[in-house]
Design an enzyme around this catalytic site. Structure first.
Site, PDB file in Angstrom:
ATOM      1  N   GLU A   4     -24.064  10.219   1.497  1.00 17.23           N
ATOM      2  CA  GLU A   4     -24.909  11.261   1.527  1.00 17.23           C
ATOM      3  C   GLU A   4     -25.470  11.207   3.154  1.00 17.23           C
ATOM      4  OE1 GLU A   4     -28.696  11.077  -0.100  1.00 17.23           O
ATOM      5  OE2 GLU A   4     -28.185   8.844  -0.866  1.00 17.23           O
ATOM      6  N   PHE A   5     -25.939  12.392   3.558  1.00 17.55           N
ATOM      7  CA  PHE A   5     -26.541  12.727   4.833  1.00 17.55           C
ATOM      8  C   PHE A   5     -28.157  12.764   4.685  1.00 17.55           C
ATOM      9  CE2 PHE A   5     -28.306  15.482   7.846  1.00 17.55           C
ATOM     10  CZ  PHE A   5     -28.275  14.784   9.153  1.00 17.55           C
ATOM     11  N   ASP A  22     -25.673   0.502   5.098  1.00 16.59           N
ATOM     12  CA  ASP A  22     -24.841  -0.315   5.692  1.00 16.59           C
ATOM     13  C   ASP A  22     -24.830  -1.689   5.144  1.00 16.59           C
ATOM     14  OD1 ASP A  22     -23.390  -1.785   7.697  1.00 16.59           O
ATOM     15  OD2 ASP A  22     -24.665  -1.214   9.472  1.00 16.59           O
ATOM     16  N   LYS A  31     -32.902  -3.911   8.147  1.00 15.85           N
ATOM     17  CA  LYS A  31     -33.484  -3.735   9.610  1.00 15.85           C
ATOM     18  C   LYS A  31     -33.859  -2.226   9.490  1.00 15.85           C
ATOM     19  CE  LYS A  31     -29.213  -3.334  11.904  1.00 15.85           C
ATOM     20  NZ  LYS A  31     -28.431  -3.920  13.260  1.00 15.85           N
ATOM     21  N   ASP A  90     -28.649  -7.885   6.277  1.00 13.85           N
ATOM     22  CA  ASP A  90     -29.047  -7.122   7.534  1.00 13.85           C
ATOM     23  C   ASP A  90     -30.186  -6.032   7.184  1.00 13.85           C
ATOM     24  OD1 ASP A  90     -28.751  -6.688  10.202  1.00 13.85           O
ATOM     25  OD2 ASP A  90     -26.878  -5.315   9.995  1.00 13.85           O
ATOM     26  N   LYS A  96     -21.378  20.746   2.149  1.00 13.25           N
ATOM     27  CA  LYS A  96     -22.704  19.878   2.433  1.00 13.25           C
ATOM     28  C   LYS A  96     -22.389  19.033   3.565  1.00 13.25           C
ATOM     29  CE  LYS A  96     -25.043  20.469  -1.896  1.00 13.25           C
ATOM     30  NZ  LYS A  96     -25.689  19.930  -2.987  1.00 13.25           N
ATOM     31  N   ASN A 141     -31.117   0.418   9.470  1.00 12.20           N
ATOM     32  CA  ASN A 141     -30.306   0.508   8.211  1.00 12.20           C
ATOM     33  C   ASN A 141     -31.183   1.228   6.816  1.00 12.20           C
ATOM     34  OD1 ASN A 141     -28.062  -0.560   9.467  1.00 12.20           O
ATOM     35  ND2 ASN A 141     -28.401  -2.698   8.645  1.00 12.20           N
TER      36      ASN A 141
END
Length: 365
Positions: free
Chosen positions: A172-173, A235, A219, A217, A124, A222
């Site tokens: 994970e994508f 992130d 934003k 962070d 995957k 992210n």
């Protein structure tokens, strides 16, 4: 004469020496400061958990008296109380460990000391973030905090590898890219409210952990969007464990940490700050998702500094596609005083109606 049968007693068995069974190797905490086996430093506060000389986990230890995160209190008595215990974040990796180097294809982004690519894990698509030897300590800290932060609204950690002292994080994508991409291309108001609710849920989860984690962070780049339109926070490079007992406890941490347009005023000024810096950033991200433009887009860095430190301006709400309930939440969340901002759990509860994807009903006539 009656015959008698004699039964000879059995000879006692010769005792055999039992060889003691070897006890299975148990993981042990091994200090890796200041040098790794390969000669690269992991930085202060990192412990490698090893079994048979193989890293099976990491610990991040933040001393209570650390300058990087000390309480903003006046009395020595309070300061002494705060030093009673160190902050420890444990990250057992075990089955998440990969051997060797992860195969990658296209590069998503590249920064000084790290590279994010698309890869494959167990057939995957996945995201592979690799760190250079110089940023190995930062990569290990990010890995520890991402492992500790795992939850429904946090990007999933699939594995980790240590090849030639270069830590690699496998995640994970999320097929629909970042919130930044979504706003520029396809996100509507309904989807924007849902994303805002999901990011609030992610922060509520992080702030409820013990120790809590302050992201620092939050934003659009992210915030990752999954195939079904749900959002996940990613992130953790600037994230830190937060030793405070409540969301309003303020600590002296690194000032001007984050991305300027989304950064809370107290962090911008270098003042002591709390978990509420994430709430301010959430408000800016939610406004961006709903309105389709970056806050203070026309301002330079010098103008932004004046906006934060002198004018206390906020992005406009009038005439924007926000209902009255969401608008009032935004005005509370980006309040100048951190104590006036709601906690992440309260924010998440208020936005719960927007969290679930609702199907549009066709008219029955």
């Amino acid at each position: 004469m009656t015959g008698k049968t004699f039964i000879a007693p059995l000879a006692p068995a010769t005792p055999t020496k039992k060889t003691p069974e070897e006890a299975p190797a148990t993981p042990e905490a091994v200090r890796v400061e200041p040098q790794l086996a390969g000669g690269e430093s992991w930085g202060d506060g990192l412990e490698a958990i090893k079994s048979n000389n193989v890293v099976v986990g990491l610990n991040l230890i933040q001393p209570a008296e650390s300058h990087a995160c000390r309480p903003a209190r006046a009395s020595d008595e309070d300061l002494n109380e705060s030093r009673e215990a160190d902050v420890v974040v444990e990250a057992p990796l075990g089955p998440l460990l990969f051997r060797g180097k992860m195969p990658t294809s296209r590069i998503l982004c590249e920064r000084a000391g790290s590279k994010v690519c698309v890869g494959k894990s167990r057939g995957k698509k996945c995201v592979v973030k690799t760190f250079s030897p110089k940023t190995a300590a930062a990569g290990c800290r990010e890995l520890v905090l991402l492992k500790a932060a795992q939850g429904p609204r946090i990007v999933q950690l699939l594995g980790a590898a240590f090849a030639q002292t270069q830590p690699t994080i496998v995640m994970e994508f999320c097929s629909r890219g970042t919130l930044d991409d979504a706003v520029r291309n396809w996100l509507d108001v309904r989807g924007a409210r849902r994303v805002a609710a999901h990011v609030a849920e992610a922060l509520a989860h992080l702030h409820s952990l013990r120790p809590a984690i302050v992201h620092r962070d939050v934003k659009p780049k992210n915030v990752l969007i999954c195939r079904d339109g749900s959002a996940k926070l990613a992130d953790f490079g600037l994230a830190r464990p937060f030793p405070g007992r409540t969301a309003n406890d303020q600590y002296v941490m690194t000032g001007e940490t984050g991305t300027v347009r989304w950064m809370a005023p107290e962090a911008f000024r270098g003042d002591p700050y709390s978990l509420k810096v994430d709430i301010y950033s959430w408000a800016m991200v939610a406004w961006f998702a709903l309105c389709g433009q970056a806050p203070y887009a026309e301002k330079t860095l010098k103008d932004l500094r004046r906006t934060h430190l002198e004018l206390h301006d906020r992005p406009p709400l009038k005439g924007r596609p926000t209902n009255s309930g969401v608008a009032s939440l935004l005005s509370l969340a980006w309040a100048e005083a951190p104590g006036d901002r709601p906690e992440a759990a309260s924010l998440s509860r208020a936005l719960a109606p927007f969290s679930v994807k609702r199907r549009r009903l066709l008219p029955f006539w």
